[in-house]
Design a protein around this motif. Structure first.
Motif, PDB file in Angstrom:
ATOM      1  N   THR A 335      26.655  12.379  -0.940  1.00 33.57           N
ATOM      2  CA  THR A 335      25.601  12.278   0.063  1.00 33.57           C
ATOM      3  C   THR A 335      25.878  11.065   0.944  1.00 33.57           C
ATOM      4  OG1 THR A 335      23.958  13.276  -1.405  1.00 33.57           O
ATOM      5  CG2 THR A 335      23.111  11.996   0.443  1.00 33.57           C
ATOM      6  N   LEU A 336      25.735  11.255   2.246  1.00 37.17           N
ATOM      7  CA  LEU A 336      25.917  10.170   3.211  1.00 37.17           C
ATOM      8  C   LEU A 336      24.582   9.873   3.878  1.00 37.17           C
ATOM      9  CD1 LEU A 336      29.287  11.259   4.861  1.00 37.17           C
ATOM     10  CD2 LEU A 336      28.928   9.674   2.967  1.00 37.17           C
ATOM     11  N   SER A 337      24.189   8.609   3.834  1.00 30.74           N
ATOM     12  CA  SER A 337      22.900   8.184   4.383  1.00 30.74           C
ATOM     13  C   SER A 337      23.055   6.896   5.176  1.00 30.74           C
ATOM     14  CB  SER A 337      21.876   7.980   3.258  1.00 30.74           C
ATOM     15  OG  SER A 337      21.642   9.162   2.541  1.00 30.74           O
ATOM     16  N   GLY A 338      21.942   6.448   5.727  1.00 26.75           N
ATOM     17  CA  GLY A 338      21.876   5.179   6.463  1.00 26.75           C
ATOM     18  C   GLY A 338      20.486   4.600   6.303  1.00 26.75           C
ATOM     19  N   HIS A 339      19.803   4.438   7.433  1.00 28.70           N
ATOM     20  CA  HIS A 339      18.368   4.144   7.488  1.00 28.70           C
ATOM     21  C   HIS A 339      17.976   2.715   7.146  1.00 28.70           C
ATOM     22  CE1 HIS A 339      14.063   4.852   7.365  1.00 28.70           C
ATOM     23  NE2 HIS A 339      14.006   4.500   6.102  1.00 28.70           N
ATOM     24  N   THR A 340      18.488   2.125   6.086  1.00 26.86           N
ATOM     25  CA  THR A 340      17.978   0.832   5.623  1.00 26.86           C
ATOM     26  C   THR A 340      18.441  -0.336   6.493  1.00 26.86           C
ATOM     27  OG1 THR A 340      19.805   0.250   4.155  1.00 26.86           O
ATOM     28  CG2 THR A 340      18.111   1.724   3.267  1.00 26.86           C
ATOM     29  N   HIS A 341      19.601  -0.202   7.129  1.00 27.35           N
ATOM     30  CA  HIS A 341      20.254  -1.286   7.886  1.00 27.35           C
ATOM     31  C   HIS A 341      20.565  -2.490   6.982  1.00 27.35           C
ATOM     32  CE1 HIS A 341      18.332  -0.025  12.018  1.00 27.35           C
ATOM     33  NE2 HIS A 341      18.506   1.012  11.208  1.00 27.35           N
ATOM     34  N   GLY A 342      20.347  -2.354   5.660  1.00 30.38           N
ATOM     35  CA  GLY A 342      20.416  -3.533   4.802  1.00 30.38           C
ATOM     36  C   GLY A 342      19.427  -4.599   5.224  1.00 30.38           C
ATOM     37  N   LEU A 343      18.375  -4.145   5.947  1.00 26.17           N
ATOM     38  CA  LEU A 343      17.345  -5.002   6.544  1.00 26.17           C
ATOM     39  C   LEU A 343      17.929  -5.946   7.601  1.00 26.17           C
ATOM     40  CD1 LEU A 343      14.241  -5.029   6.040  1.00 26.17           C
ATOM     41  CD2 LEU A 343      14.571  -7.187   4.854  1.00 26.17           C
ATOM     42  N   GLY A 392      24.427 -11.716   7.717  1.00 23.18           N
ATOM     43  CA  GLY A 392      25.010 -11.396   6.414  1.00 23.18           C
ATOM     44  C   GLY A 392      25.260  -9.926   6.166  1.00 23.18           C
ATOM     45  N   ILE A 393      24.472  -9.063   6.746  1.00 23.01           N
ATOM     46  CA  ILE A 393      24.646  -7.608   6.636  1.00 23.01           C
ATOM     47  C   ILE A 393      25.126  -7.111   7.989  1.00 23.01           C
ATOM     48  CG2 ILE A 393      23.562  -5.414   6.025  1.00 23.01           C
ATOM     49  CD1 ILE A 393      23.523  -7.357   3.719  1.00 23.01           C
ATOM     50  N   TRP A 394      26.432  -6.931   8.115  1.00 26.60           N
ATOM     51  CA  TRP A 394      27.023  -6.700   9.439  1.00 26.60           C
ATOM     52  C   TRP A 394      27.034  -5.216   9.800  1.00 26.60           C
ATOM     53  CZ3 TRP A 394      26.449 -11.327  10.678  1.00 26.60           C
ATOM     54  CH2 TRP A 394      26.845 -12.382   9.859  1.00 26.60           C
ATOM     55  N   PRO A 395      27.082  -4.893  11.094  1.00 30.80           N
ATOM     56  CA  PRO A 395      27.161  -3.490  11.502  1.00 30.80           C
ATOM     57  C   PRO A 395      28.433  -2.842  10.967  1.00 30.80           C
ATOM     58  CG  PRO A 395      27.590  -4.944  13.366  1.00 30.80           C
ATOM     59  CD  PRO A 395      27.096  -5.803  12.245  1.00 30.80           C
ATOM     60  N   GLU A 396      28.295  -1.580  10.570  1.00 34.53           N
ATOM     61  CA  GLU A 396      29.344  -0.961   9.747  1.00 34.53           C
ATOM     62  C   GLU A 396      29.884   0.336  10.325  1.00 34.53           C
ATOM     63  OE1 GLU A 396      29.882   0.910   5.230  1.00 34.53           O
ATOM     64  OE2 GLU A 396      28.062  -0.204   5.766  1.00 34.53           O
ATOM     65  N   ILE A 397      31.191   0.481  10.184  1.00 32.23           N
ATOM     66  CA  ILE A 397      31.894   1.746  10.361  1.00 32.23           C
ATOM     67  C   ILE A 397      32.524   2.052   9.006  1.00 32.23           C
ATOM     68  CG2 ILE A 397      33.817   2.912  11.526  1.00 32.23           C
ATOM     69  CD1 ILE A 397      33.290   0.770  13.840  1.00 32.23           C
ATOM     70  N   THR A 398      32.121   3.159   8.403  1.00 32.92           N
ATOM     71  CA  THR A 398      32.563   3.505   7.058  1.00 32.92           C
ATOM     72  C   THR A 398      33.728   4.480   7.096  1.00 32.92           C
ATOM     73  OG1 THR A 398      30.268   3.325   6.343  1.00 32.92           O
ATOM     74  CG2 THR A 398      31.802   4.365   4.820  1.00 32.92           C
ATOM     75  N   VAL A 399      34.725   4.236   6.268  1.00 31.81           N
ATOM     76  CA  VAL A 399      35.825   5.186   6.092  1.00 31.81           C
ATOM     77  C   VAL A 399      35.936   5.513   4.604  1.00 31.81           C
ATOM     78  CG1 VAL A 399      38.280   5.638   6.375  1.00 31.81           C
ATOM     79  CG2 VAL A 399      37.061   4.292   8.100  1.00 31.81           C
ATOM     80  N   LEU A 400      35.678   6.770   4.269  1.00 26.04           N
ATOM     81  CA  LEU A 400      35.761   7.230   2.884  1.00 26.04           C
ATOM     82  C   LEU A 400      36.962   8.147   2.722  1.00 26.04           C
ATOM     83  CD1 LEU A 400      32.002   8.118   2.293  1.00 26.04           C
ATOM     84  CD2 LEU A 400      33.176   6.008   1.656  1.00 26.04           C
ATOM     85  N   GLU A 401      37.703   7.945   1.658  1.00 28.48           N
ATOM     86  CA  GLU A 401      38.801   8.849   1.313  1.00 28.48           C
ATOM     87  C   GLU A 401      38.437   9.574   0.027  1.00 28.48           C
ATOM     88  OE1 GLU A 401      43.663   8.880   0.704  1.00 28.48           O
ATOM     89  OE2 GLU A 401      42.516   7.069   0.199  1.00 28.48           O
ATOM     90  N   LEU A 402      38.529  10.909   0.058  1.00 32.17           N
ATOM     91  CA  LEU A 402      38.247  11.707  -1.129  1.00 32.17           C
ATOM     92  C   LEU A 402      39.568  12.096  -1.783  1.00 32.17           C
ATOM     93  CD1 LEU A 402      35.359  14.060   0.089  1.00 32.17           C
ATOM     94  CD2 LEU A 402      35.302  11.647  -0.571  1.00 32.17           C
ATOM     95  N   LYS A 403      39.670  11.814  -3.086  1.00 34.09           N
ATOM     96  CA  LYS A 403      40.892  12.118  -3.827  1.00 34.09           C
ATOM     97  C   LYS A 403      40.580  13.074  -4.971  1.00 34.09           C
ATOM     98  CE  LYS A 403      44.412  10.374  -3.458  1.00 34.09           C
ATOM     99  NZ  LYS A 403      45.622  10.827  -2.709  1.00 34.09           N
TER     100      LYS A 403
END
Length: 409
Positions: A335-343, A392-403
């Protein structure tokens, strides 16, 4: 009325303690007058700005600036106040002891000690400088976060699949085109197989995205496509609309924004992603939040799927995973989510500490979590909202690799 009186008293106490700290360090009259004048002007501006808030408009550049000014001004003063109040407690205790021992040669309260005020100001400087950095630099301090996840039942053709995830664009908050273009370049540099956006394209109004459409159209369409879902802010729930039709028209325009930036918006539906003669299911639900709008319909979005199908679920609010998804018999692998922004505020030192106040509200609030082989990744957010910065909680670009296979210990 009572709450306004309490607020006034709270602000007055904070200001008195902060002024006492400054006065302990300097007796220069013009410095003290200047400090009081600046403090008064800031309080007056903040109070005026809040009285001008328009429920039919919602958050705008002025409200963002006001919130930033409020936090930068009052959080350091609250730190000052706590330390100075602590000194007062010790002064009172010391006075009581002297009275009890019959030592009446000194005043009941000792004078304030200069070094305590120095400590208080030094401590207050930490949140002040942090919040100031968050507003000026931190909100665009984009980080690429990479994770590898192993699944024994991942179809062979998808072994090594790479996913770039972005979330919570909040385009109405942007104020620097160069920084956003830099972030788009970072997204394109990942060259992932598929790109997924997990909601909140705007703060409220579809028009917020109009200046940024060409910028986000620069995101390259990878081999397996670009897909998206809606977030809670995309429904226009947080302002007062003149008419129901106006709200509905705005919602339709927000949905069309995804088409305009070349994303396929999934509205409680699924699509099959194919590689050769194998496929996985990409499931997209509308927003479902434990404390927010529940428009997501997981059974509808999963029609035609079986527990054996490998599934990636896009659901904006991670509370959906906690309350419905993680124990669902249909077995949603990722599952991929967001929403919280890590505050947009916290401390992250990999391998040592990961903390934000938002963790007391959301069990899954940033990064990768797992239960019985089912995973959720919560993106820290691309943009920002309410507070116009990040600490401290920086803007993010996520890269996931599925193996394919078992994780090597």
């Amino acid at each position: 009325m009572i709450r306004w009186i309490l607020l006034f008293v709270f602000v007055a106490v904070i200001e008195i303690y902060a002024f006492q700290a400054v006065r302990t360090l300097t007796k220069v009259r013009w410095v003290l007058w200047a400090y009081q004048a600046i403090s008064f002007l800031i309080i007056a501006y903040i109070a005026y700005s809040f009285t001008q808030f328009d429920r039919s408009v919602g958050q705008n550049k002025q409200t963002l600036f006001t919130m930033g000014l409020l936090l930068i001004t009052f959080i350091p003063k609250m730190v000052l106040g706590v330390i100075m109040f602590g000194e007062d407690i010790l002064r009172v205790i010391s006075g009581i002891i002297r009275e009890f021992l019959g030592n009446n040669n000194e005043s009941f309260l000792n004078e304030r000690r200069k070094f305590v005020s120095q400590i208080a100001l030094g401590a207050a400087a930490i949140p002040f400088l942090s919040l100031l950095y968050g507003v000026t630099k931190g909100k665009y301090n984009f980080r690429v976060k990479k994770k590898t996840i192993y699944y024994p039942d991942l179809p062979e053709n998808f072994d090594g699949l790479t996913i770039t995830q972005i979330s919570d664009i909040h385009s109405g908050s942007f104020d620097d085109a160069d920084e956003i273009n830099h972030a788009i370049d970072l997204i394109n540099e990942q060259e992932s197989d598929i790109l997924l956006f997990t909601g909140d394209i705007v703060n409220t109004h579809a028009t917020e995205m109009h200046p940024w459409i060409d910028t986000f159209k620069r995101i390259k369409t990878p081999e397996l496509g670009k897909y998206s879902v809606l977030g809670n802010h995309d429904y226009g729930e947080y302002i007062a609309w003149d008419t129901k039709k106006e709200k509905e028209d705005n919602f339709e325009a927000i949905k069309d924004l995804h088409r305009q930036i070349d994303f396929k918006l999934l509205l409680n539906e699924n699509v099959k992603i194919k590689k050769g003669n194998q496929e996985i299911a990409l499931v997209g639900v509308e927003n479902w939040g434990h404390n927010f709008k529940k428009a997501g319909d997981l059974p509808k979005a999963s029609e035609g799927l079986t527990p054996e199908d490998f599934k990636i679920l896009m659901s904006h609010d991670p509370s959906h995973w906690e309350y419905e998804v993680k124990n669902d018999r249909n077995n949603y692998h990722l599952t991929l989510s967001g929403h919280t922004h890590g505050l947009q505020f916290g401390i992250e030192i990999p391998g040592f500490i990961k903390w934000s106040p938002v963790q007391y509200v959301y069990k899954q609030w940033a990064g990768l979590y797992e239960k019985a082989g089912r995973y959720i990744y919560v993106n820290r957010g691309f943009g920002f909202h309410a507070y116009p910065g990040r600490v401290g909680i920086w803007p993010e670009i996520t890269v996931l690799e599925l193996k394919r296979g078992e994780k090597i210990a």
